[in-house]
Write a protein that holds these residues in place. Structure first.
Motif, PDB file in Angstrom:
ATOM      1  N   CYS A  14      20.405 -34.049 -16.233  1.00 41.68           N
ATOM      2  CA  CYS A  14      19.849 -35.311 -15.746  1.00 41.68           C
ATOM      3  C   CYS A  14      18.669 -35.017 -14.825  1.00 41.68           C
ATOM      4  CB  CYS A  14      20.917 -36.103 -15.006  1.00 41.68           C
ATOM      5  SG  CYS A  14      20.319 -37.658 -14.313  1.00 41.68           S
ATOM      6  N   ALA A  26      21.139 -40.729 -12.452  1.00 42.94           N
ATOM      7  CA  ALA A  26      22.101 -39.767 -11.913  1.00 42.94           C
ATOM      8  C   ALA A  26      23.489 -40.384 -11.810  1.00 42.94           C
ATOM      9  CB  ALA A  26      21.636 -39.263 -10.549  1.00 42.94           C
ATOM     10  N   LEU A  42      21.910 -31.473 -12.536  1.00 44.59           N
ATOM     11  CA  LEU A  42      20.888 -32.397 -12.043  1.00 44.59           C
ATOM     12  C   LEU A  42      19.650 -31.572 -11.715  1.00 44.59           C
ATOM     13  CD1 LEU A  42      23.629 -33.988 -10.104  1.00 44.59           C
ATOM     14  CD2 LEU A  42      22.069 -35.462 -11.347  1.00 44.59           C
TER      15      LEU A  42
END
Length: 145
Positions: A14, A26, A42
């Motif tokens: 992400c 997120a 992330l």
């Protein structure tokens, strides 16, 4: 025959940058990872501004701002991890967001990529990060408003 617990993504990447759409992305990716038992990576792609190197101290100011944004995201992720247990990793890397996300998604063998929708008008002409990732065609891409 599919097994219910193993037919979703196992590795999700992400893109985050601190903007509202990226934070929504997120949150969506976090929930998807939690529900499917996936690992979440992330990624904060630190923009490289060529013009900043032409001014004295410009690169240092941009680097400091990027580090501050990254630290704030790390703090928020740690708080979220306390509430819901998701195996996650937070990575920062300098470069163009689409290129960085593509590289990391390939490295970790992502099953899915999640990004926030771009609100910039210029992206209608040049193409947003999401459009460039979709064109790469190597993973399903979810665009979160």
């Amino acid at each position: 025959m599919f097994e219910l617990a193993t037919d979703g993504p196992r590795m999700i990447v992400c893109g985050v940058d601190g903007s509202d759409p990226s934070l929504h992305a997120a949150a969506y990716a976090w929930g998807l990872a939690r529900r499917s038992g996936a690992r979440l990576v992330l990624v904060y792609a630190v923009p490289v501004a060529a013009m900043s190197t032409l001014t004295p101290g410009g690169a240092a100011v941009l680097r400091e701002a990027a580090e501050q944004v990254a630290e704030e995201m790390r703090t928020e992720l740690a708080k979220a991890a306390e509430r819901t247990h998701v195996a996650y990793e937070f990575r920062t890397e300098a470069g163009d967001a689409a290129a960085v996300l593509s590289k990391i998604a390939d490295e970790v063998r992502a099953d899915a990529v999640v990004v926030g929708a771009s609100a910039q008008a210029g992206h209608r002409l040049v193409g947003s990060v999401a459009v460039r990732l979709v064109r790469a065609g190597r993973w399903p891409v979810t665009v979160v408003p």
